[in-house]
Design a protein around this motif. Structure first.
Motif, PDB file in Angstrom:
ATOM      1  N   ALA B  15       0.829  -1.202   0.000  1.00 50.73           N
ATOM      2  CA  ALA B  15       0.000   0.000   0.000  1.00 50.73           C
ATOM      3  C   ALA B  15       0.866   1.256   0.000  1.00 50.73           C
ATOM      4  CB  ALA B  15      -0.940   0.002   1.203  1.00 50.73           C
ATOM      5  N   ALA B  16       1.950   1.247   0.779  1.00 52.01           N
ATOM      6  CA  ALA B  16       2.837   2.401   0.826  1.00 52.01           C
ATOM      7  C   ALA B  16       3.514   2.610  -0.523  1.00 52.01           C
ATOM      8  CB  ALA B  16       3.879   2.223   1.929  1.00 52.01           C
ATOM      9  N   ALA B  17       3.934   1.515  -1.133  1.00 45.91           N
ATOM     10  CA  ALA B  17       4.564   1.622  -2.444  1.00 45.91           C
ATOM     11  C   ALA B  17       3.585   2.200  -3.466  1.00 45.91           C
ATOM     12  CB  ALA B  17       5.052   0.249  -2.902  1.00 45.91           C
ATOM     13  N   MET B  18       2.350   1.705  -3.431  1.00 48.09           N
ATOM     14  CA  MET B  18       1.342   2.207  -4.361  1.00 48.09           C
ATOM     15  C   MET B  18       1.070   3.686  -4.108  1.00 48.09           C
ATOM     16  SD  MET B  18       0.732  -0.409  -6.217  1.00 48.09           S
ATOM     17  CE  MET B  18      -0.726   0.086  -7.140  1.00 48.09           C
ATOM     18  N   HIS B  19       1.026   4.046  -2.835  1.00 50.19           N
ATOM     19  CA  HIS B  19       0.813   5.458  -2.515  1.00 50.19           C
ATOM     20  C   HIS B  19       1.956   6.324  -3.064  1.00 50.19           C
ATOM     21  CE1 HIS B  19      -0.037   9.132  -0.354  1.00 50.19           C
ATOM     22  NE2 HIS B  19       1.197   9.102   0.112  1.00 50.19           N
ATOM     23  N   GLY B  20       3.178   5.835  -2.911  1.00 47.07           N
ATOM     24  CA  GLY B  20       4.306   6.589  -3.429  1.00 47.07           C
ATOM     25  C   GLY B  20       4.203   6.833  -4.924  1.00 47.07           C
TER      26      GLY B  20
END
Lengths: 110, 110
Positions: B15-20
């Motif tokens: 999720a953090a990667a996608m947000h980035g």
DNA sequence: CCAAAGGTTCAACGATTGTTGTACCGTTGA
DNA sequence: TCAACGGTACAACAATCGTTGAACCTTTGG
């Protein structure tokens, strides 16, 4: 049940698609739909333990980025991934995400 | 120049990667770095016409999801993609995103 | 030693987001 | 016809985000 907006995948920007896939809950919804195929909304809600409004909210976001289609079966609604259309719009993206959800889910559960 | 936090890709959630990767400006930064390799921060700023603070802000988010590494060259700083490490953590993801940035960029420019 | 330049940090703001609860609408079954 | 049910829409809230500008710290060059 009233009709509801579904985005044309052609109108979805990459940033919007990424945003749709950037929330942990939505990733779980997507993973569940990828595993089970078309699924009743109430079952998704039960399985993921989300409130009614919140489920509807996330469903909307997923519809707005062309990832999810709602199917009207009278009183009961169900949802399914628009995997093929999404794949046509963003080749390789959904597959890569799905491949990575599982390992991430385990990490989140740890 | 003071040292700066770089995330261990192993600690980054999907999720953090996608947000980035869910912000248009960050996608442009990533695309530029994928095209040019290691690039001076000031050049990125100039090319993309972003303010100093905003550039630094987005750089931080990209560092925090394991996508970008800052390299200290005295006064001048530069940045480069951690493509291999990110690929090892999220197989196929960055490639799929990069493949789709171009067409999206054109759409955004239209 | 001092001024300029490259980046980071901080405070502030408007906008958006995720979540909850309530009201509402359409459908079904008694 | 009417009450119960499945979902959506709306209002509200705390939290986060993207952006800006000013202050600050380091390094470089005179």
């Amino acid at each position: 049940m009233r009709d509801v907006f579904h985005a044309d995948p052609a109108d979805v920007t990459l940033a919007a698609a990424m945003h749709g896939l950037s929330d942990p809950l939505r990733l779980r919804i997507v993973a569940l739909l990828a595993r089970n195929g078309e699924t009743e909304c109430s079952e998704i809600r039960r399985e993921l333990d989300i409130s009614k409004s919140n489920t509807s909210h996330h469903f909307r976001i997923l519809r707005e980025c062309g990832l999810l289609r709602r199917i009207n079966h009278g009183q009961q609604q169900s949802a399914r991934l628009r995997a093929d259309e999404f794949e046509a719009r963003f080749p390789g993206l959904l597959g890569a995400v799905l491949d990575n959800i599982e390992s991430d889910q385990q990490q989140a559960g740890a």
